[in-house]
Design a protein around this motif. Structure first.
Motif, PDB file in Angstrom:
ATOM      1  N   LEU A 261       2.042  17.552  11.780  1.00  0.00           N
ATOM      2  CA  LEU A 261       1.312  16.694  10.857  1.00  0.00           C
ATOM      3  C   LEU A 261       0.406  15.732  11.617  1.00  0.00           C
ATOM      4  CD1 LEU A 261       0.820  15.886   7.931  1.00  0.00           C
ATOM      5  CD2 LEU A 261       2.733  14.272   8.118  1.00  0.00           C
ATOM      6  N   SER A 262       0.907  15.198  12.731  1.00  0.00           N
ATOM      7  CA  SER A 262       0.109  14.279  13.537  1.00  0.00           C
ATOM      8  C   SER A 262      -1.122  14.978  14.110  1.00  0.00           C
ATOM      9  CB  SER A 262       0.967  13.705  14.678  1.00  0.00           C
ATOM     10  OG  SER A 262       0.199  12.860  15.512  1.00  0.00           O
ATOM     11  N   VAL A 263      -0.923  16.203  14.635  1.00  0.00           N
ATOM     12  CA  VAL A 263      -2.042  16.957  15.205  1.00  0.00           C
ATOM     13  C   VAL A 263      -3.058  17.310  14.121  1.00  0.00           C
ATOM     14  CG1 VAL A 263      -2.693  19.151  16.280  1.00  0.00           C
ATOM     15  CG2 VAL A 263      -0.715  17.874  17.138  1.00  0.00           C
ATOM     16  N   ILE A 264      -2.563  17.761  12.959  1.00  0.00           N
ATOM     17  CA  ILE A 264      -3.446  18.143  11.864  1.00  0.00           C
ATOM     18  C   ILE A 264      -4.260  16.943  11.380  1.00  0.00           C
ATOM     19  CG2 ILE A 264      -3.495  18.927   9.462  1.00  0.00           C
ATOM     20  CD1 ILE A 264      -0.989  20.620  10.176  1.00  0.00           C
ATOM     21  N   GLN A 265      -3.588  15.777  11.228  1.00  0.00           N
ATOM     22  CA  GLN A 265      -4.287  14.577  10.785  1.00  0.00           C
ATOM     23  C   GLN A 265      -5.305  14.124  11.831  1.00  0.00           C
ATOM     24  OE1 GLN A 265      -0.830  12.078   9.955  1.00  0.00           O
ATOM     25  NE2 GLN A 265      -1.281  12.174   7.769  1.00  0.00           N
ATOM     26  N   GLY A 266      -4.928  14.240  13.118  1.00  0.00           N
ATOM     27  CA  GLY A 266      -5.854  13.861  14.179  1.00  0.00           C
ATOM     28  C   GLY A 266      -7.076  14.745  14.197  1.00  0.00           C
ATOM     29  N   ALA A 267      -6.857  16.066  14.017  1.00  0.00           N
ATOM     30  CA  ALA A 267      -7.982  16.996  13.995  1.00  0.00           C
ATOM     31  C   ALA A 267      -8.879  16.732  12.790  1.00  0.00           C
ATOM     32  CB  ALA A 267      -7.458  18.431  13.963  1.00  0.00           C
TER      33      ALA A 267
ATOM     34  N   PRO B 225       0.830  -1.204   0.000  1.00  0.00           N
ATOM     35  CA  PRO B 225       0.000   0.000   0.000  1.00  0.00           C
ATOM     36  C   PRO B 225       0.865   1.255   0.000  1.00  0.00           C
ATOM     37  CG  PRO B 225       0.122  -0.911   2.214  1.00  0.00           C
ATOM     38  CD  PRO B 225       0.822  -1.887   1.313  1.00  0.00           C
ATOM     39  N   LEU B 226       0.300   2.355  -0.546  1.00  0.00           N
ATOM     40  CA  LEU B 226       1.015   3.623  -0.490  1.00  0.00           C
ATOM     41  C   LEU B 226       1.109   4.088   0.954  1.00  0.00           C
ATOM     42  CD1 LEU B 226      -0.636   5.550  -3.482  1.00  0.00           C
ATOM     43  CD2 LEU B 226       1.612   4.471  -3.422  1.00  0.00           C
ATOM     44  N   ARG B 227       2.240   4.707   1.290  1.00  0.00           N
ATOM     45  CA  ARG B 227       2.408   5.202   2.647  1.00  0.00           C
ATOM     46  C   ARG B 227       1.514   6.410   2.889  1.00  0.00           C
ATOM     47  NH1 ARG B 227       8.651   6.223   2.529  1.00  0.00           N
ATOM     48  NH2 ARG B 227       8.071   6.654   0.378  1.00  0.00           N
ATOM     49  N   ASP B 228       1.028   6.561   4.115  1.00  0.00           N
ATOM     50  CA  ASP B 228       0.193   7.702   4.460  1.00  0.00           C
ATOM     51  C   ASP B 228       1.092   8.885   4.786  1.00  0.00           C
ATOM     52  OD1 ASP B 228      -1.737   9.460   5.206  1.00  0.00           O
ATOM     53  OD2 ASP B 228      -2.179   8.501   7.136  1.00  0.00           O
ATOM     54  N   GLU B 229       1.323   9.753   3.778  1.00  0.00           N
ATOM     55  CA  GLU B 229       2.169  10.920   3.967  1.00  0.00           C
ATOM     56  C   GLU B 229       1.340  12.158   4.286  1.00  0.00           C
ATOM     57  OE1 GLU B 229       5.367  10.907   3.994  1.00  0.00           O
ATOM     58  OE2 GLU B 229       5.905   8.984   3.090  1.00  0.00           O
ATOM     59  N   GLY B 230       0.019  11.994   4.422  1.00  0.00           N
ATOM     60  CA  GLY B 230      -0.849  13.131   4.649  1.00  0.00           C
ATOM     61  C   GLY B 230      -1.335  13.713   3.338  1.00  0.00           C
ATOM     62  N   THR B 231      -2.406  14.507   3.396  1.00  0.00           N
ATOM     63  CA  THR B 231      -2.907  15.171   2.194  1.00  0.00           C
ATOM     64  C   THR B 231      -1.992  16.344   1.849  1.00  0.00           C
ATOM     65  OG1 THR B 231      -4.303  16.725   3.411  1.00  0.00           O
ATOM     66  CG2 THR B 231      -5.248  14.557   2.885  1.00  0.00           C
TER      67      THR B 231
ATOM     68  N   VAL C 268      14.396  20.966  15.476  1.00  0.00           N
ATOM     69  CA  VAL C 268      13.131  21.680  15.622  1.00  0.00           C
ATOM     70  C   VAL C 268      12.250  21.474  14.394  1.00  0.00           C
ATOM     71  CG1 VAL C 268      12.076  23.970  15.798  1.00  0.00           C
ATOM     72  CG2 VAL C 268      14.061  23.401  17.206  1.00  0.00           C
ATOM     73  N   THR C 269      12.857  21.541  13.200  1.00  0.00           N
ATOM     74  CA  THR C 269      12.088  21.386  11.973  1.00  0.00           C
ATOM     75  C   THR C 269      11.408  20.022  11.899  1.00  0.00           C
ATOM     76  OG1 THR C 269      13.521  22.901  10.731  1.00  0.00           O
ATOM     77  CG2 THR C 269      12.191  21.355   9.445  1.00  0.00           C
ATOM     78  N   MET C 270      12.193  18.950  12.055  1.00  0.00           N
ATOM     79  CA  MET C 270      11.637  17.614  11.899  1.00  0.00           C
ATOM     80  C   MET C 270      10.697  17.257  13.048  1.00  0.00           C
ATOM     81  SD  MET C 270      12.883  17.086   9.011  1.00  0.00           S
ATOM     82  CE  MET C 270      12.012  15.545   8.769  1.00  0.00           C
ATOM     83  N   TRP C 271      11.054  17.647  14.274  1.00  0.00           N
ATOM     84  CA  TRP C 271      10.184  17.366  15.422  1.00  0.00           C
ATOM     85  C   TRP C 271       8.859  18.105  15.259  1.00  0.00           C
ATOM     86  CZ3 TRP C 271       7.523  19.820  19.299  1.00  0.00           C
ATOM     87  CH2 TRP C 271       7.127  19.035  20.383  1.00  0.00           C
ATOM     88  N   THR C 272       8.940  19.393  14.892  1.00  0.00           N
ATOM     89  CA  THR C 272       7.727  20.181  14.720  1.00  0.00           C
ATOM     90  C   THR C 272       6.887  19.656  13.566  1.00  0.00           C
ATOM     91  OG1 THR C 272       8.905  22.142  15.539  1.00  0.00           O
ATOM     92  CG2 THR C 272       6.819  22.511  14.391  1.00  0.00           C
ATOM     93  N   TYR C 273       7.545  19.285  12.464  1.00  0.00           N
ATOM     94  CA  TYR C 273       6.808  18.768  11.308  1.00  0.00           C
ATOM     95  C   TYR C 273       6.036  17.498  11.658  1.00  0.00           C
ATOM     96  CZ  TYR C 273       5.774  16.608   6.828  1.00  0.00           C
ATOM     97  OH  TYR C 273       5.124  15.997   5.781  1.00  0.00           O
TER      98      TYR C 273
ATOM     99  N   VAL D 289       1.515  20.772   3.468  1.00  0.00           N
ATOM    100  CA  VAL D 289       1.889  22.183   3.293  1.00  0.00           C
ATOM    101  C   VAL D 289       1.806  22.923   4.621  1.00  0.00           C
ATOM    102  CG1 VAL D 289       1.182  24.380   2.265  1.00  0.00           C
ATOM    103  CG2 VAL D 289       1.286  22.329   0.853  1.00  0.00           C
ATOM    104  N   LEU D 290       0.725  22.725   5.356  1.00  0.00           N
ATOM    105  CA  LEU D 290       0.537  23.415   6.632  1.00  0.00           C
ATOM    106  C   LEU D 290       1.578  22.975   7.654  1.00  0.00           C
ATOM    107  CD1 LEU D 290      -1.039  25.349   8.385  1.00  0.00           C
ATOM    108  CD2 LEU D 290      -2.665  23.510   8.898  1.00  0.00           C
ATOM    109  N   ALA D 291       1.810  21.672   7.764  1.00  0.00           N
ATOM    110  CA  ALA D 291       2.797  21.166   8.720  1.00  0.00           C
ATOM    111  C   ALA D 291       4.203  21.649   8.360  1.00  0.00           C
ATOM    112  CB  ALA D 291       2.763  19.635   8.752  1.00  0.00           C
ATOM    113  N   GLY D 292       4.527  21.647   7.075  1.00  0.00           N
ATOM    114  CA  GLY D 292       5.840  22.125   6.644  1.00  0.00           C
ATOM    115  C   GLY D 292       6.020  23.607   6.905  1.00  0.00           C
ATOM    116  N   ALA D 293       4.968  24.382   6.690  1.00  0.00           N
ATOM    117  CA  ALA D 293       5.037  25.820   6.940  1.00  0.00           C
ATOM    118  C   ALA D 293       5.238  26.106   8.424  1.00  0.00           C
ATOM    119  CB  ALA D 293       3.756  26.493   6.439  1.00  0.00           C
ATOM    120  N   ILE D 294       4.508  25.394   9.261  1.00  0.00           N
ATOM    121  CA  ILE D 294       4.655  25.574  10.715  1.00  0.00           C
ATOM    122  C   ILE D 294       6.066  25.214  11.147  1.00  0.00           C
ATOM    123  CG2 ILE D 294       3.923  24.691  12.967  1.00  0.00           C
ATOM    124  CD1 ILE D 294       1.109  24.339  11.751  1.00  0.00           C
TER     125      ILE D 294
END
Length: 327
Positions: free
Chosen positions: A308-314, A7-13, A299-304, A18-23
């Protein structure tokens, strides 16, 4: 299980990435802005081996502490955030573009595996996706990178009065090409840098599952190790890019550039630095770059990952809520 059945990996929409990377980009920039200014100043310190009147060796070897004291004494605490406005724009757009391109490249490679019934080694896949992401993000955001460098390189003498004035001045006196000075060096640097970074990151990331580090710090440690290894390999090209970015009509007005010669092209700049300053000139600022790389990548990778986890959960909670309400 065959590659075609994977299966394709779940990389998020796309919007989530975009939002997680920007944050991640914004948070990272806020934390490491002073180190970024110090690194750029260090790279622009010119010392000719044949000219004892150029920047003294005692000061170049003093490095970061000398520069920090000098900035604080003559420019105040705000001097450490010079170029922060274009830099925030750079990190915001770069982070969003980088992770979006990385996700898209990964999904494209997954499709190649499925449709071609082939298996691309994980490290090779990460390298290709990372190199693609870095190239796209660097090209798209390069004018902001150039503006960030020029503002950070301003000492007590102001070259530009503001962001709009700098854009207008470069457009008038250097043309559109002026915003892309040093881009070939940036591409030559970012392809192996980001390719190696993501390859190392994807290799180190599974270790967190074995070691069970708290608070998701495995993502941060993987980011630190990956960034140090990748940046060290390509640092001379970063120095070349910075030297080329301050070329043009205002070349002699930036910090450390009063006696700096004019540079042309990537190879020409490398030859000039080695001839005038020795091989050491290509690596000036590596120390502070690595010090910066650790918190920036962590900070970048931890925050990303967290964003992303919070955004996907929401998003999942929102979808579940709509499902309950519509049933």
């Amino acid at each position: 299980m065959s590659p075609a059945a994977s299966p394709l990996r779940d990389e998020g929409t796309r919007s989530q990435v975009v939002l997680a990377g920007a944050i991640a980009g914004l948070v990272s920039r806020f934390c490491i802005a002073p180190l970024d200014v110090l690194k750029i100043r260090r790279q622009l310190q010119y010392h000719s081996l044949a000219d004892p009147l150029s920047t003294p060796l005692s000061r170049t070897s003093g490095g970061v502490l000398y520069l920090a004291r000098d900035i604080l004494r003559h420019e105040g605490i705000t001097g450490f955030w010079k170029g922060n406005i274009p830099a925030e724009g750079l990190y915001l757009s770069y982070g969003a573009t980088q992770f979006l391109a990385y996700r898209s490249a990964n999904q494209a490679l997954d499709l190649v595996e499925q449709r071609g019934n082939v298996k691309i080694p994980g490290v090779a896949k990460s390298f290709l996706a990372g190199a693609t992401a870095g190239t796209v993000a660097t090209t798209v955001t390069y004018p902001l990178d150039l503006l960030r460098t020029r503002f950070a390189a301003q000492g007590t003498e102001r070259v530009y009065t503001g962001l709009i004035a700098s854009i207008r001045d470069i457009s008038r006196h250097e043309g559109p090409d002026g915003f892309f000075r040093g881009l070939p060096a940036g591409i030559a640097q970012i392809v192996p840098n980001m390719g190696l970074f993501f390859a190392f990151y994807e290799s180190f990331k599974p270790l967190d599952a074995d070691i069970h580090l708290p608070f998701g710090s495995g993502d941060a440690l993987a980011g630190i190790a990956s960034s140090i290894l990748s940046k060290s390999a390509v640092f001379p090209l970063d120095t070349v890019r910075k030297r080329l970015q301050v070329q043009g009509p205002t070349r002699g007005k930036y910090f450390g550039s009063a006696k700096m010669p004019a540079y042309r092209g990537v190879m020409g700049t490398i030859r000039a630095i080695v001839q005038k300053e020795g091989w050491r000139g290509l690596y000036r600022g590596l120390g502070v770059s690595l010090v910066k790389a650790a918190p920036a990548s962590a900070v970048t990778m931890w925050t990303y990952e967290r964003a992303l986890s919070v955004i996907q959960g929401a998003s999942q909670q929102s979808d579940a809520g709509h499902g309950i309400g519509g049933s």
